[in-house]
Design a protein around this motif. Structure first.
Motif, PDB file in Angstrom:
ATOM      1  N   VAL A 127      -3.862  24.784  11.914  1.00 27.26           N
ATOM      2  CA  VAL A 127      -3.755  23.575  12.151  1.00 27.26           C
ATOM      3  C   VAL A 127      -4.806  23.040  11.468  1.00 27.26           C
ATOM      4  N   LEU A 128      -6.247  23.218  12.343  1.00 28.58           N
ATOM      5  CA  LEU A 128      -7.228  22.409  12.610  1.00 28.58           C
ATOM      6  C   LEU A 128      -7.623  22.827  10.773  1.00 28.58           C
ATOM      7  N   ARG A 129      -7.692  23.577  10.337  1.00 27.12           N
ATOM      8  CA  ARG A 129      -7.891  24.294   9.439  1.00 27.12           C
ATOM      9  C   ARG A 129      -7.552  22.973   7.897  1.00 27.12           C
ATOM     10  N   ARG A 130      -6.292  23.742   7.868  1.00 26.94           N
ATOM     11  CA  ARG A 130      -5.330  22.607   7.155  1.00 26.94           C
ATOM     12  C   ARG A 130      -5.780  20.723   6.897  1.00 26.94           C
ATOM     13  N   LEU A 131      -5.686  20.538   8.291  1.00 25.48           N
ATOM     14  CA  LEU A 131      -5.929  18.805   8.992  1.00 25.48           C
ATOM     15  C   LEU A 131      -7.033  18.655   7.992  1.00 25.48           C
ATOM     16  N   ALA A 132      -8.326  19.201   8.428  1.00 21.52           N
ATOM     17  CA  ALA A 132      -9.624  19.470   7.634  1.00 21.52           C
ATOM     18  C   ALA A 132      -9.592  19.582   6.426  1.00 21.52           C
ATOM     19  N   ALA A 133      -8.623  20.904   6.453  1.00 24.58           N
ATOM     20  CA  ALA A 133      -8.864  20.257   4.005  1.00 24.58           C
ATOM     21  C   ALA A 133      -7.915  19.055   3.473  1.00 24.58           C
ATOM     22  N   GLU A 134      -7.000  18.711   4.388  1.00 29.97           N
ATOM     23  CA  GLU A 134      -5.853  18.100   3.484  1.00 29.97           C
ATOM     24  C   GLU A 134      -6.167  16.210   4.402  1.00 29.97           C
ATOM     25  N   GLU A 135      -6.972  16.089   5.401  1.00 31.51           N
ATOM     26  CA  GLU A 135      -7.311  14.861   6.113  1.00 31.51           C
ATOM     27  C   GLU A 135      -8.146  15.031   6.484  1.00 31.51           C
ATOM     28  N   ASP A 136      -8.731  13.695   7.090  1.00 28.16           N
ATOM     29  CA  ASP A 136     -10.522  13.097   7.621  1.00 28.16           C
ATOM     30  C   ASP A 136     -10.311  13.495   8.968  1.00 28.16           C
ATOM     31  N   LEU A 137     -10.724  14.347   9.342  1.00 25.95           N
ATOM     32  CA  LEU A 137     -10.485  14.241  10.847  1.00 25.95           C
ATOM     33  C   LEU A 137     -11.709  14.868  11.658  1.00 25.95           C
ATOM     34  N   TYR A 138     -11.399  14.052  12.817  1.00 26.20           N
ATOM     35  CA  TYR A 138     -12.849  14.445  13.189  1.00 26.20           C
ATOM     36  C   TYR A 138     -12.120  15.489  15.226  1.00 26.20           C
TER      37      TYR A 138
END
Length: 239
Positions: A127-138
């Motif tokens: 989930v973290l990897r998808r968030l980092a790839a598609e969204e602005d993850l902090y």
């Protein structure tokens, strides 16, 4: 009425007697009529004023209520039908991304393996990897020393998250700092495992989620068992 005429005649006789006693001219019929009219108007004004004072003192009248019936208006819904409990957490709303990435803040505590120093649950790593790839993850992490901060930065770098520059991993030393950092980032979605932090952020951010093993233990916060469960609700198009 006859009573009023009698009172007026009596007043006129009193006036004539007073004038005779003082040696002044008796009032003319016109003067008598004017004095009588003023006397009547004064009495009416006094009566109206007394009624207003009584109304103010007694307050507004009570709305009649039939015995044995509820005060709820006819057709109104009962609390179990439509009204939500005051202390219940609002359900999350699916975010309309419209192709633009949204800012998402996740603390390491929300994805770490319980009891482990630094380890992400297998399901949440994807989930973290998808968030980092598609969204602005902090990512935000609370540390107790410089050594812990260095170890945490090395751990996050080893996760190999796509599109995740190092400055998006923020460390803080206290719970107060943790709250301030997340609020200052002003994310669209904030996910944490600390109930105090989540309760602080809930009134000021639009989407706050608490990750906890027992969601029922925090009825005032929207709580899920894992990051993946929450992302599936608010960003279902990621998967």
């Amino acid at each position: 009425s006859k009573a009023t005429v009698s009172v007026l005649n009596c007043r006129a006789e009193q006036a004539r007697g007073l004038c005779a006693l003082l040696g002044c001219a008796a009032p003319t019929p016109a003067m008598q009529m004017r004095n009588a009219a003023l006397w009547v108007m004064g009495g009416v004004a006094a009566a109206v004023g007394a009624k207003l004072l009584l109304d103010i003192a007694s307050g507004p009248p009570e709305t009649p209520r039939r015995v044995g019936t509820s005060a709820r208006p006819r057709g109104a819904s009962t609390p179990s039908e439509e009204e939500e409990p005051v202390d219940s957490a609002p359900a999350p709303q699916e975010l309309g991304r419209q192709g633009s990435p949204v800012k998402v803040v996740v603390t390491l505590d929300a994805v770490r393996v319980p009891g482990a120093a630094l380890a992400v649950r297998d399901g949440d790593l994807g989930v973290l990897r998808r968030l980092a790839a598609e969204e602005d993850l902090y990512l935000v992490h609370q540390v107790g020393s410089d050594e812990e901060e260095a170890a945490a930065k090395a751990f996050v770098a080893a996760l190999a998250l796509p599109r995740f520059p190092p400055h998006r991993f923020v460390c803080c030393a206290t719970l107060v700092g943790r709250k301030a950092v997340i609020r200052q980032l002003a994310p669209v979605v904030a996910v944490d495992a600390n109930p105090d932090c989540a309760a602080y952020l809930a009134p000021v951010l639009s989407n706050v989620c608490l990750v906890a093993p027992d969601p029922a233990a925090h009825p005032d916060l929207f709580t899920v068992a894992s990051l993946g469960d929450y992302v599936a609700l608010v960003l279902p198009d990621l998967f």
